[in-house]
Design a protein around this motif. Structure first.
Motif, mmCIF file in Angstrom:
data_model
loop_
_atom_site.group_PDB
_atom_site.id
_atom_site.type_symbol
_atom_site.label_atom_id
_atom_site.label_comp_id
_atom_site.label_asym_id
_atom_site.label_seq_id
_atom_site.Cartn_x
_atom_site.Cartn_y
_atom_site.Cartn_z
ATOM 1 N N ILE A 133 0.736 -1.376 0.121
ATOM 2 C CA ILE A 133 0.000 -0.053 0.165
ATOM 3 C C ILE A 133 0.794 1.381 -0.010
ATOM 4 C CG2 ILE A 133 -0.291 -0.183 2.419
ATOM 5 C CD1 ILE A 133 -2.828 1.461 -0.031
ATOM 6 N N GLY A 134 2.035 1.214 0.781
ATOM 7 C CA GLY A 134 2.941 2.459 0.779
ATOM 8 C C GLY A 134 3.387 2.513 -0.506
ATOM 9 N N LEU A 135 3.777 1.760 -1.402
ATOM 10 C CA LEU A 135 4.331 1.482 -2.655
ATOM 11 C C LEU A 135 3.273 2.564 -3.645
ATOM 12 C CD1 LEU A 135 6.728 1.433 -4.717
ATOM 13 C CD2 LEU A 135 5.877 -0.898 -5.148
ATOM 14 N N VAL A 188 2.913 6.264 -3.085
ATOM 15 C CA VAL A 188 3.958 6.806 -3.513
ATOM 16 C C VAL A 188 4.015 6.791 -5.205
ATOM 17 C CG1 VAL A 188 6.593 6.475 -4.389
ATOM 18 C CG2 VAL A 188 5.713 6.035 -1.955
ATOM 19 N N TRP A 189 3.457 5.760 -5.770
ATOM 20 C CA TRP A 189 3.114 5.899 -7.074
ATOM 21 C C TRP A 189 2.033 6.816 -7.592
ATOM 22 C CZ3 TRP A 189 3.646 0.230 -8.401
ATOM 23 C CH2 TRP A 189 5.199 -0.217 -8.476
ATOM 24 N N PHE A 190 0.849 6.641 -6.838
ATOM 25 C CA PHE A 190 -0.550 7.335 -7.160
ATOM 26 C C PHE A 190 -0.986 8.387 -6.279
ATOM 27 C CE2 PHE A 190 -0.254 2.776 -8.784
ATOM 28 C CZ PHE A 190 -0.069 3.135 -10.424
ATOM 29 N N GLY A 191 -0.372 8.604 -5.234
ATOM 30 C CA GLY A 191 -0.891 9.649 -4.138
ATOM 31 C C GLY A 191 -1.819 8.845 -3.430
ATOM 32 N N ILE A 192 -2.605 9.746 -2.460
ATOM 33 C CA ILE A 192 -3.351 9.284 -1.349
ATOM 34 C C ILE A 192 -4.700 9.413 -1.688
ATOM 35 C CG2 ILE A 192 -1.688 9.612 0.402
ATOM 36 C CD1 ILE A 192 -3.329 12.270 1.078
ATOM 37 N N TRP A 210 -6.383 0.695 -7.139
ATOM 38 C CA TRP A 210 -5.271 -0.139 -7.564
ATOM 39 C C TRP A 210 -4.936 -1.401 -6.380
ATOM 40 C CZ3 TRP A 210 -2.803 -1.934 -11.645
ATOM 41 C CH2 TRP A 210 -2.626 -0.980 -12.585
ATOM 42 N N LEU A 211 -5.081 -1.062 -5.303
ATOM 43 C CA LEU A 211 -4.963 -2.062 -4.174
ATOM 44 C C LEU A 211 -6.208 -2.951 -4.139
ATOM 45 C CD1 LEU A 211 -3.355 -2.985 -1.516
ATOM 46 C CD2 LEU A 211 -4.940 -1.577 -0.248
#
Length: 292
Positions: free
Chosen positions: A149-151, A154-158, A165-166
């Motif tokens: 989820i952290g990655l 970083v890629w797509f914002g919050i 995606w998750l």
């Protein structure tokens, strides 16, 4: 002198005739059993909390959970004695939190429903593709949602993109693997029979492989939807309001246990309803399931 004989045929036919089935017998015991199990759980919950065996911080009584549920669905005072009203929890009603999570799950699982069967079907039909992609698929399936989820943030914002995606990554592997297993499980006799009747490759795929695989695909979709529900809290850890998972997380950090349990119950009930609808849709779509 003539002997009197009884008609054997009538007797045997009467004895072999099946007893009439009572169509009202099956649903009532099942419903009664489920209601009884629910009453038993709530009763034990009441007894444990009434006896004070567990601190209310860890296990509040059912009445407190119900009050939190009602409070989350109504406009109420911010605090006793404060002349200011607020909407539900976190400025949203509980049903709005649920709808926001359902929208995210719908998009994430919907994308997986499109991509999963396609990838699984290609893997099942083409051995070289399966040899390359199956380890990747199994690797992806084994990863816990909190692991990446952290990655994704970083890629797509919050925003919602990382959440979708998750949920997609949680739902995609079960559908693809179910499709792959469905294709691999098609009986060779069916394929040979279709070819012997003059069916070409396209006809074999559309008339034999796809109908035989569809029950597995629907089962994979049900499993993927369940995985998405178990992932929704992780998906909504950051900027998850409105969202039922985000509300459950925030209420837990604020030690609002009744609201946390209310959110958990709502998540579970919504998941059960959605799974029942998917099961019903599967029974309608594949009436041949279980018949060979």
């Amino acid at each position: 002198m003539t002997a009197t004989t009884t008609p054997a045929a009538d007797t045997s036919s009467a004895e072999s005739a099946p007893a009439p089935r009572n169509r009202y017998r099956t649903p009532i015991p099942a419903l009664a059993t489920r209601i009884g199990a629910l009453v038993l759980v709530v009763g034990l919950w009441l007894l444990v909390t009434a006896a004070g065996l567990v601190d209310p911080l860890y296990l509040p009584p059912p009445g407190a959970v119900w009050d939190a549920f009602v409070r989350a669905n109504t406009r109420h005072q911010l605090a006793p004695g404060v002349d200011r009203t607020v909407i539900g929890e976190q400025n949203y009603y509980l049903w709005e939190h649920l709808v926001a999570s359902l929208q995210r799950i719908g998009v994430g699982v919907g994308l997986a429903v499109v991509a999963g069967p396609l990838v699984g079907f290609v893997m099942g039909m083409l051995a070289p593709v399966r040899l390359i992609t199956e380890p990747i698929l199994n690797f992806l399936r084994s990863l816990p949602p909190l692991g990446y989820i952290g990655l994704l943030i970083v890629w797509f914002g919050i925003g919602d993109v990382s959440k979708i995606w998750l949920l997609f990554l949680a739902a995609f592997p079960p559908i693809a693997i179910a499709t792959l297993n469905g294709v691999a499980g098609v009986k060779q006799d069916y394929l040979n029979a279709a070819r012997s009747l003059g069916a070409g490759r396209v006809q074999v795929i559309t008339r034999v492989v796809l109908p035989a695989t569809l029950p597995e695909v629907i089962g994979g979709i049900r499993l993927a939807t369940a995985f998405a529900w178990t992932t929704v809290v992780a998906a909504e850890l950051n900027n998850g309001i409105p969202g039922i998972g985000g509300l459950a997380y925030i209420s837990g950090t604020q030690l609002d246990t009744p609201l946390t349990i209310a959110c958990i119950i709502v998540i579970g009930c919504a998941a059960l309803v959605l799974d029942s609808l998917l099961k019903l849709a599967g029974d309608v779509a594949v009436p041949w399931k279980g018949k060979s």
